[in-house]
Write a protein that holds these residues in place. Structure first.
Motif, PDB file in Angstrom:
ATOM      1  N   LYS A 152     -89.118 -12.122  20.950  1.00 11.22           N
ATOM      2  CA  LYS A 152     -89.844 -12.538  22.150  1.00 11.22           C
ATOM      3  C   LYS A 152     -89.280 -11.673  23.288  1.00 11.22           C
ATOM      4  O   LYS A 152     -90.145 -11.585  24.302  1.00 11.22           O
ATOM      5  CB  LYS A 152     -89.173 -14.092  22.460  1.00 11.22           C
ATOM      6  CG  LYS A 152     -89.727 -14.702  23.733  1.00 11.22           C
ATOM      7  CD  LYS A 152     -89.139 -15.973  23.869  1.00 11.22           C
ATOM      8  CE  LYS A 152     -89.549 -16.716  25.334  1.00 11.22           C
ATOM      9  NZ  LYS A 152     -89.005 -17.802  25.551  1.00 11.22           N
ATOM     10  N   GLN A 153     -88.030 -11.286  23.027  1.00 10.33           N
ATOM     11  CA  GLN A 153     -87.584 -10.422  24.261  1.00 10.33           C
ATOM     12  C   GLN A 153     -88.092  -8.709  24.134  1.00 10.33           C
ATOM     13  O   GLN A 153     -88.071  -8.249  24.903  1.00 10.33           O
ATOM     14  CB  GLN A 153     -85.994 -10.253  24.050  1.00 10.33           C
ATOM     15  CG  GLN A 153     -85.410 -11.787  24.262  1.00 10.33           C
ATOM     16  CD  GLN A 153     -85.671 -12.305  25.639  1.00 10.33           C
ATOM     17  OE1 GLN A 153     -85.719 -11.766  26.736  1.00 10.33           O
ATOM     18  NE2 GLN A 153     -85.901 -13.573  25.740  1.00 10.33           N
ATOM     19  N   SER A 154     -88.410  -8.576  22.699  1.00 12.05           N
ATOM     20  CA  SER A 154     -88.982  -7.173  22.474  1.00 12.05           C
ATOM     21  C   SER A 154     -90.304  -7.382  21.761  1.00 12.05           C
ATOM     22  O   SER A 154     -90.257  -7.515  20.321  1.00 12.05           O
ATOM     23  CB  SER A 154     -88.037  -6.495  21.792  1.00 12.05           C
ATOM     24  OG  SER A 154     -86.889  -6.366  22.575  1.00 12.05           O
ATOM     25  N   PRO A 155     -91.503  -7.736  22.626  1.00 11.91           N
ATOM     26  CA  PRO A 155     -92.677  -7.959  21.625  1.00 11.91           C
ATOM     27  C   PRO A 155     -93.379  -6.611  20.835  1.00 11.91           C
ATOM     28  O   PRO A 155     -93.958  -6.835  20.166  1.00 11.91           O
ATOM     29  CB  PRO A 155     -93.731  -8.178  22.922  1.00 11.91           C
ATOM     30  CG  PRO A 155     -93.237  -7.690  24.054  1.00 11.91           C
ATOM     31  CD  PRO A 155     -91.497  -7.559  23.922  1.00 11.91           C
ATOM     32  N   VAL A 156     -92.767  -5.352  21.162  1.00  8.89           N
ATOM     33  CA  VAL A 156     -92.847  -4.240  20.395  1.00  8.89           C
ATOM     34  C   VAL A 156     -91.645  -3.736  20.023  1.00  8.89           C
ATOM     35  O   VAL A 156     -90.805  -3.347  20.732  1.00  8.89           O
ATOM     36  CB  VAL A 156     -93.776  -3.108  21.150  1.00  8.89           C
ATOM     37  CG1 VAL A 156     -94.254  -2.169  20.391  1.00  8.89           C
ATOM     38  CG2 VAL A 156     -95.077  -3.695  21.439  1.00  8.89           C
ATOM     39  N   VAL A 157     -91.544  -3.663  18.583  1.00  6.42           N
ATOM     40  CA  VAL A 157     -90.100  -3.503  17.703  1.00  6.42           C
ATOM     41  C   VAL A 157     -90.526  -2.183  16.793  1.00  6.42           C
ATOM     42  O   VAL A 157     -91.398  -2.505  15.925  1.00  6.42           O
ATOM     43  CB  VAL A 157     -89.589  -4.748  16.932  1.00  6.42           C
ATOM     44  CG1 VAL A 157     -88.266  -3.967  16.581  1.00  6.42           C
ATOM     45  CG2 VAL A 157     -89.374  -5.687  18.191  1.00  6.42           C
ATOM     46  N   THR A 163     -93.740  -0.004  13.372  1.00  8.24           N
ATOM     47  CA  THR A 163     -93.854  -0.559  14.808  1.00  8.24           C
ATOM     48  C   THR A 163     -94.614  -1.949  14.672  1.00  8.24           C
ATOM     49  O   THR A 163     -95.654  -2.185  14.029  1.00  8.24           O
ATOM     50  CB  THR A 163     -94.717   0.193  15.756  1.00  8.24           C
ATOM     51  OG1 THR A 163     -94.196   1.455  15.589  1.00  8.24           O
ATOM     52  CG2 THR A 163     -94.600  -0.175  17.134  1.00  8.24           C
ATOM     53  N   PHE A 164     -93.685  -3.120  15.219  1.00 10.81           N
ATOM     54  CA  PHE A 164     -94.259  -4.584  14.881  1.00 10.81           C
ATOM     55  C   PHE A 164     -94.658  -4.941  16.279  1.00 10.81           C
ATOM     56  O   PHE A 164     -93.983  -4.685  17.446  1.00 10.81           O
ATOM     57  CB  PHE A 164     -92.929  -5.290  14.629  1.00 10.81           C
ATOM     58  CG  PHE A 164     -92.566  -5.326  13.249  1.00 10.81           C
ATOM     59  CD1 PHE A 164     -92.802  -6.077  12.086  1.00 10.81           C
ATOM     60  CD2 PHE A 164     -91.660  -4.138  12.582  1.00 10.81           C
ATOM     61  CE1 PHE A 164     -92.591  -6.014  10.796  1.00 10.81           C
ATOM     62  CE2 PHE A 164     -91.096  -3.984  11.383  1.00 10.81           C
ATOM     63  CZ  PHE A 164     -91.748  -4.908  10.599  1.00 10.81           C
ATOM     64  N   HIS A 165     -95.872  -5.567  16.284  1.00 12.77           N
ATOM     65  CA  HIS A 165     -96.521  -5.867  17.323  1.00 12.77           C
ATOM     66  C   HIS A 165     -96.671  -7.671  17.540  1.00 12.77           C
ATOM     67  O   HIS A 165     -97.650  -8.009  16.614  1.00 12.77           O
ATOM     68  CB  HIS A 165     -97.938  -5.328  17.624  1.00 12.77           C
ATOM     69  CG  HIS A 165     -97.830  -3.904  17.741  1.00 12.77           C
ATOM     70  ND1 HIS A 165     -97.741  -3.259  18.953  1.00 12.77           N
ATOM     71  CD2 HIS A 165     -97.960  -2.907  16.822  1.00 12.77           C
ATOM     72  CE1 HIS A 165     -97.983  -1.648  18.940  1.00 12.77           C
ATOM     73  NE2 HIS A 165     -98.008  -1.776  17.393  1.00 12.77           N
ATOM     74  N   SER A 166     -95.759  -8.178  18.161  1.00 10.76           N
ATOM     75  CA  SER A 166     -95.558  -9.711  17.832  1.00 10.76           C
ATOM     76  C   SER A 166     -96.671 -10.403  18.343  1.00 10.76           C
ATOM     77  O   SER A 166     -96.936 -11.366  17.729  1.00 10.76           O
ATOM     78  CB  SER A 166     -94.431 -10.156  18.571  1.00 10.76           C
ATOM     79  OG  SER A 166     -92.929  -9.548  18.033  1.00 10.76           O
ATOM     80  N   PHE A 167     -97.350 -10.038  19.277  1.00 13.95           N
ATOM     81  CA  PHE A 167     -98.414 -10.734  19.861  1.00 13.95           C
ATOM     82  C   PHE A 167     -99.440 -11.148  18.916  1.00 13.95           C
ATOM     83  O   PHE A 167     -99.726 -12.317  18.651  1.00 13.95           O
ATOM     84  CB  PHE A 167     -98.970 -10.369  21.227  1.00 13.95           C
ATOM     85  CG  PHE A 167    -100.353 -10.908  21.826  1.00 13.95           C
ATOM     86  CD1 PHE A 167     -99.918 -12.088  22.531  1.00 13.95           C
ATOM     87  CD2 PHE A 167    -101.355 -10.462  21.694  1.00 13.95           C
ATOM     88  CE1 PHE A 167    -101.021 -12.899  22.971  1.00 13.95           C
ATOM     89  CE2 PHE A 167    -102.462 -11.185  22.190  1.00 13.95           C
ATOM     90  CZ  PHE A 167    -102.576 -12.557  22.716  1.00 13.95           C
ATOM     91  N   ASP A 168     -99.813  -9.974  18.403  1.00 14.85           N
ATOM     92  CA  ASP A 168    -101.090 -10.059  17.137  1.00 14.85           C
ATOM     93  C   ASP A 168    -100.696 -10.118  15.847  1.00 14.85           C
ATOM     94  O   ASP A 168    -101.525 -10.157  14.936  1.00 14.85           O
ATOM     95  CB  ASP A 168    -102.188  -9.089  17.701  1.00 14.85           C
ATOM     96  CG  ASP A 168    -101.718  -7.924  17.875  1.00 14.85           C
ATOM     97  OD1 ASP A 168    -100.450  -7.411  17.441  1.00 14.85           O
ATOM     98  OD2 ASP A 168    -102.457  -6.905  18.520  1.00 14.85           O
ATOM     99  N   GLY A 169     -99.559 -10.024  15.640  1.00 12.81           N
ATOM    100  CA  GLY A 169     -99.173  -9.891  14.046  1.00 12.81           C
ATOM    101  C   GLY A 169     -99.449  -8.624  13.222  1.00 12.81           C
ATOM    102  O   GLY A 169     -99.554  -8.767  12.138  1.00 12.81           O
TER     103      GLY A 169
END
Length: 264
Positions: A152-157, A163-169
Motif C-alpha cells: 500500500k505504501q509502495s505500489p511498485v516493488v 517488478t510488482f505493480h499492486s494496482f493491477d496485479g
C-alpha cells in the motif's frame, strides 16, 4: 460491496442469501447482492458492472461457471480496475475438479453442503488479501522472522529481478515479459521473493499470505506450482523453489547460474 451469486438450484440460492444477509455476520455494512440462476444472465451482468465477489456454481444448465471465471480473469480487471474475488461453491468434490478451478484462477473452492459462517469468513479473508497491502496490514504488531512488504505504501516493488505493480496485479520480469496474477498469487509471490533463502512452514505461509492459521495444503501446492510456471522460478533463471518435505517451502536464488546466463 457488491456480490453476485450463481446457482441454478433456488434452494441453494436462498441458503447463500441467508448466509450473506441473515443474522449478525459482522459486516461493516450489508453487501449489495444479486442472485442468478442463469449463467448467461450473470455473464451479461459481469460484462457491464463490477463486482467485488462472485460466487459460482460450476455446473448450471445454460453455461458453466468456468466460462464466467475465464471472462473475469481475462477482462474484468482491465475493464473495471478492481480485482474480483471468485469462490466456487459446488457439489463437485473430486480433487481434480478443485485443482482445475484453482488452476483456472478461482480464489477458493467450497463444496456443498457448506457452512454459512465459513463462507462469510472466507469472503472477508479474501477481500482483505485482495486489497492492496491486506496481508501486511493484518500482521501489524505481530513479531515475524519474515520480511513483510506493505505494498500500500509502495505500489511498485522491485524484488530479485521482478517488478510488482499492486494496482493491477501485474508482475514484470527481466526482459520485459509481463504476467497477470490473481490476488492470492500476487501476495504469495511478493512474500516468497521478499524472503529468498528463508525456509517457511506451510502454517507460516497461510498465516502471512492467507491471513489464517492453516488451510488446505492442496490449495497451497497448486498456487506454488502456478507461480513456478508463471514467474519462471526455474534453475535456468537462477531460482530454486523447492518443497521442504514434511514442513513447507523455500525459494533460493542461484547467483552463479545468473552470472552464467548474463555472460551468454
Amino acid at each position: 460491496m457488491k456480490i453476485a451469486v450463481l446457482d441454478d438450484d433456488k434452494t441453494h440460492l436462498q441458503l447463500v442469501e441467508q448466509a450473506l444477509l441473515g443474522g449478525d455476520n459482522g459486516w461493516v455494512s450489508l453487501p449489495r447482492c444479486r442472485f442468478f440462476d442463469s449463467g448467461v444472465e450473470l455473464l451479461n451482468a459481469v460484462k457491464n458492472e463490477a463486482f467485488d465477489v462472485v460466487i459460482l456454481d460450476r455446473k448450471v444448465p445454460d453455461m458453466s461457471g468456468d466460462v464466467i471465471l475465464q471472462w473475469l480473469r481475462q477482462y474484468s480487471m482491465p475493464k473495471f480496475g478492481i480485482y474480483t474475488v471468485v469462490i466456487m461453491l459446488t457439489h463437485l468434490r473430486e480433487e481434480k475438479e478443485e485443482l482445475y478451478s484453482l488452476q483456472s484462477g478461482a480464489d477458493d473452492y467450497l463444496t456443498k453442503p457448506f457452512s454459512p459462517a465459513k463462507l462469510v469468513a472466507r469472503i472477508k479473508r479474501l477481500l482483505e488479501i485482495s486489497s492492496v497491502g491486506g496481508a501486511a496490514r493484518s500482521l501489524n504488531g505481530v513479531a515475524s522472522k519474515f520480511k513483510i512488504i506493505d505494498d500500500k505504501q509502495s505500489p511498485v516493488v522491485a524484488l530479485a529481478g521482478y517488478t510488482f505493480h499492486s494496482f493491477d496485479g501485474l508482475v514484470e520480469m527481466e526482459g520485459g515479459q509481463v504476467v497477470r496474477l490473481t490476488a492470492l498469487e500476487f501476495r504469495l509471490a511478493l512474500f516468497l521473493l521478499s524472503n529468498v533463502g528463508v525456509t517457511m512452514s506451510r502454517q507460516e505461509i497461510f498465516e502471512h499470505v492467507w491471513a489464517m492459521p492453516m488451510g488446505n495444503q492442496r490449495t497451497l501446492d497448486t498456487h506454488m506450482h502456478r507461480l513456478r510456471l508463471k514467474l519462471l522460478l526455474t534453475v535456468e533463471r537462477g531460482f530454486n523453489l523447492r518443497t521442504v518435505y514434511g514442513y513447507g517451502y523455500r525459494l533460493d536464488r542461484d547467483h552463479q547460474q545468473e552470472s552464467v546466463d548474463q555472460n551468454h
